[in-house]
Design a protein around this motif. Structure first.
Motif, PDB file in Angstrom:
ATOM      1  N   GLY A   1       8.062  15.937 -38.572  1.00  0.00           N
ATOM      2  CA  GLY A   1       7.899  14.643 -37.908  1.00  0.00           C
ATOM      3  C   GLY A   1       9.227  14.091 -37.423  1.00  0.00           C
ATOM      4  N   LEU A   2      10.244  14.206 -38.252  1.00  0.00           N
ATOM      5  CA  LEU A   2      11.578  13.747 -37.850  1.00  0.00           C
ATOM      6  C   LEU A   2      12.111  14.584 -36.698  1.00  0.00           C
ATOM      7  CD1 LEU A   2      13.868  11.772 -38.478  1.00  0.00           C
ATOM      8  CD2 LEU A   2      14.777  13.460 -40.063  1.00  0.00           C
ATOM      9  N   ALA A   3      11.894  15.888 -36.757  1.00  0.00           N
ATOM     10  CA  ALA A   3      12.356  16.773 -35.682  1.00  0.00           C
ATOM     11  C   ALA A   3      11.649  16.460 -34.368  1.00  0.00           C
ATOM     12  CB  ALA A   3      12.125  18.227 -36.065  1.00  0.00           C
ATOM     13  N   SER A   4      10.392  16.039 -34.430  1.00  0.00           N
ATOM     14  CA  SER A   4       9.664  15.724 -33.199  1.00  0.00           C
ATOM     15  C   SER A   4      10.233  14.488 -32.515  1.00  0.00           C
ATOM     16  CB  SER A   4       8.180  15.514 -33.491  1.00  0.00           C
ATOM     17  OG  SER A   4       7.954  14.273 -34.133  1.00  0.00           O
ATOM     18  N   LEU A   5      10.869  13.621 -33.280  1.00  0.00           N
ATOM     19  CA  LEU A   5      11.461  12.411 -32.688  1.00  0.00           C
ATOM     20  C   LEU A   5      12.912  12.613 -32.259  1.00  0.00           C
ATOM     21  CD1 LEU A   5      10.012   9.721 -35.094  1.00  0.00           C
ATOM     22  CD2 LEU A   5       9.380  10.137 -32.717  1.00  0.00           C
ATOM     23  N   THR A   6      13.637  13.482 -32.939  1.00  0.00           N
ATOM     24  CA  THR A   6      15.060  13.657 -32.632  1.00  0.00           C
ATOM     25  C   THR A   6      15.339  14.846 -31.733  1.00  0.00           C
ATOM     26  OG1 THR A   6      15.414  14.971 -34.630  1.00  0.00           O
ATOM     27  CG2 THR A   6      15.759  12.588 -34.806  1.00  0.00           C
ATOM     28  N   GLY A   7      14.383  15.747 -31.601  1.00  0.00           N
ATOM     29  CA  GLY A   7      14.591  16.944 -30.790  1.00  0.00           C
ATOM     30  C   GLY A   7      15.008  18.111 -31.654  1.00  0.00           C
ATOM     31  N   THR A   8      14.839  19.299 -31.115  1.00  0.00           N
ATOM     32  CA  THR A   8      15.155  20.509 -31.866  1.00  0.00           C
ATOM     33  C   THR A   8      15.979  21.461 -31.006  1.00  0.00           C
ATOM     34  OG1 THR A   8      13.161  21.618 -31.099  1.00  0.00           O
ATOM     35  CG2 THR A   8      12.973  20.364 -33.141  1.00  0.00           C
TER      36      THR A   8
END
Length: 183
Positions: free
Chosen positions: A71-78
């Motif tokens: 979930g955090l990665a979906s908001l900050t980008g990967t």
């Protein structure tokens, strides 16, 4: 002159204590030779968790943490999103240079933007699925809290990704309608 002592007890394990219920029945005549002592019932310790129960708790906790991280990665980008966006930009530049791109702005700006939205949306969807699975299993209190956090981040990630993909937050730049530069 014998005394019969029948001890009927039920021991139930609740949490960390043992609850004993039941009754003692004494039969015999009044002329007993003295009180007969009975040995106390041995206290039983809580049964250790079986490997299957422990593994379920560990798996639910791990799934909760993974869901929150996704979930955090979906908001900050990967990293994967960055690589795919750069690839879409490169493909757009090649199309513009070879003259096969009809709309240069959409090719150079819109396609990479939408690629980022799709990758982040995929991570958000994975976060929702993993967190929902973690919430459906037996778990510790901390794992439940982390799983709810992962679910919330995943839903927020889906909303942000959808807004990016459908250009709700910012539309593509457009060239002015007039034919003269600077007007």
């Amino acid at each position: 002159m014998a005394t019969t002592n029948t001890d009927k007890r039920d021991e139930t394990l609740t949490g960390d204590e043992i609850v004993t219920t039941g009754s003692e029945e004494t039969e015999g005549n009044a002329e007993s030779e003295g009180p007969e002592e009975t040995a106390p019932a041995p206290a039983t310790a809580p049964a250790p968790a079986t490997p299957a129960e422990g593994a379920t708790g560990i798996a639910a906790g791990a799934a909760a943490v993974v869901g929150a991280a996704l979930g955090l990665a979906s908001l900050t980008g990967t990293w994967a999103g960055t690589i795919l966006t750069q690839r879409a930009t490169l493909v757009g530049q090649i199309k513009v240079q070879t003259g096969r791109a009809g709309d240069q702005i959409a090719t150079l700006y819109g396609t990479p933007w939408h690629t980022t939205a799709l990758v982040n949306g995929a991570f958000a969807l994975l976060a929702v699925i993993v967190s929902a699975v973690a919430l459906s299993r037996p778990r510790a209190t901390w794992a439940k809290a982390v799983a709810w956090g992962g679910l919330a981040l995943g839903v927020l990630g889906i909303l942000v990704s959808a807004g990016m993909y459908f250009d709700l937050f910012a539309s593509l730049p457009a060239l002015p309608k007039s034919g003269r530069p600077g007007s």
